[in-house]
Design an enzyme around this catalytic site. Structure first.
Site, PDB file in Angstrom:
ATOM      1  CG  ASP A  47     -67.887   1.026  22.386  1.00 44.62           C
ATOM      2  OD1 ASP A  47     -67.571  -0.090  21.825  1.00 44.62           O
ATOM      3  OD2 ASP A  47     -67.260   1.958  21.729  1.00 44.62           O
ATOM      4  CG  ASN A  81     -63.091  -7.035  23.316  1.00 44.18           C
ATOM      5  OD1 ASN A  81     -62.382  -7.565  22.651  1.00 44.18           O
ATOM      6  ND2 ASN A  81     -63.935  -6.132  22.868  1.00 44.18           N
ATOM      7  CE1 TYR A  95     -54.314  -3.942  17.887  1.00 44.99           C
ATOM      8  CE2 TYR A  95     -52.836  -5.608  16.977  1.00 44.99           C
ATOM      9  CZ  TYR A  95     -53.878  -5.266  17.468  1.00 44.99           C
ATOM     10  OH  TYR A  95     -55.134  -5.923  17.766  1.00 44.99           O
ATOM     11  CE  LYS A 155     -54.411  -5.702  21.379  1.00 48.96           C
ATOM     12  NZ  LYS A 155     -55.621  -5.598  22.014  1.00 48.96           N
ATOM     13  CB  THR A 206     -64.278  -7.459  13.692  1.00 56.63           C
ATOM     14  OG1 THR A 206     -62.752  -6.851  13.700  1.00 56.63           O
ATOM     15  CG2 THR A 206     -64.244  -8.705  14.246  1.00 56.63           C
TER      16      THR A 206
END
Ligand code: NAD
Length: 293
Positions: A61, A116, A193, A197, A228
């Site tokens: 991370d 991810n 974005y 993707k 999230t």
């Protein structure tokens, strides 16, 4: 029964394989998994689940504190495996290479690469208002970061030692997090974005085909809208939430653990014949025209 002998032999082999698999503990025994974005949301839940299923995990991370917290949770819940936290910005090639190198140095192999980590920038908007530096930053992390993750994972997976007694082989499973917005257009635009993707889906498909005969599987995971921080920080009013929920047949946001369970399937040998898939886990949103009221 008229079946050729090699078919009968193959089915006997696969039933033996199945009973051997069942005898092992967990669905990722002896495997090594690297998860990016391991400090929050999908990455956090997947890291814990992979560890629960027997994998040693490398937790990557940009926020080292968050990755270390995940490592502590794993150490307390699953002391039979090892979790190593490391800081990397997936938008930097050298960082991604170093993270993969760390997995191989610590554990001698890499079986599962979960690319991810991703961002959704608050200033990402439509074609007219999105600034170029927001577009570039989004592509750098969400698309180039996944490319580099794939590149260094493929190089490592090719060198994985084989140990039949432990069910270990060369090759491995790469999982790239895309999104339902790679499949559906939204009138609440986040153009960079969405484009990033879409790139993840197309790239993953091609990599799956190119590397299929090396025993390397590559699949995309397309989560629906989730509860999230990535989405909830952004949907900060009931109206913004309702604007999205009306389109979800199940009528709720997904949980990170529901995506982690799909990632576990793609990571494990349960999905041994699955490659090049756009794997949607989205409460039905990509199948919907009119939703129930
Ligand atoms: P999250 O914000 O909860 O977690 C993302 C993690 O990635 C954080 O720990 C963050 O520190 C880390 N990260 C951010 N930039 C990084 C970088 N450059 N290098 C390394 N780590 C970095 O997000 P989430 O909801 O778990 O999202 C995970 C993935 O799922 C993302 O790729 C996201 O685009 C995708 N996704 C999310 C949703 C949703 O509704 N939340 C839907 C579809 C797809």
């Amino acid at each position: 029964w008229g079946y050729p002998i090699d078919v009968i032999r193959a089915s006997r082999d696969s039933s033996q394989l199945l009973s051997q698999t069942r005898a092992m503990v967990g669905r990722l025994p002896n495997k090594v998994a690297l998860v990016t974005g391991a400090g929050s949301g999908i990455g956090l839940e997947s890291s814990i689940l992979f560890a629960q299923e027997g994998a040693n995990v490398v937790l990557v991370d940009i926020n080292l504190d968050a990755a270390e917290k995940t490592a502590k949770i794993i150490a307390s819940k699953h002391p039979n495996v090892r979790a190593v936290a490391t800081k990397a910005d997936v938008g930097k090639e050298a960082d991604v290479k170093a993270a993969v190198d760390k997995a191989v140095q610590e554990f001698g192999r890499l079986d599962v690469m979960f690319n991810n980590a991703g961002i959704m920038h608050p200033k990402d908007d439509d074609a007219l208002t999105t600034e170029e530096h927001i577009w570039d930053l989004t592509m750098q992390i969400n698309l180039k970061g996944v490319w580099w993750g794939c590149k260094y994972a493929i190089l490592a997976m090719r060198n994985n030692p084989t140990d039949e007694s432990k069910g270990l082989h060369t090759g491995g499973s790469i999982i790239n997090t895309a999104s339902f917005v790679a499949i559906l257009g939204a009138a609440t635009p986040q153009l960079a974005y969405t484009a990033s993707k879409g790139g993840v889906l197309a790239m993953s498909r091609e990599l799956a085909v190119v590397h299929a005969r090396e025993g390397i599987r590559v699949n995309s995971l397309c989560p629906g809208p989730l509860k999230t921080p990535l989405l909830m920080d952004f949907l900060d009013t009931p109206e913004k939430k309702e604007r999205r929920l009306v389109h979800v047949p199940m009528g709720r946001f997904g949980e990170a653990i529901e995506i982690a369970k799909a990632a576990l399937f793609l990571a494990s040998d349960d999905s041994s014949y699955v490659t090049g898939a756009d794997f949607t886990v989205d409460g039905g949103i990509t199948s919907a025209y009119v939703t129930p009221i």
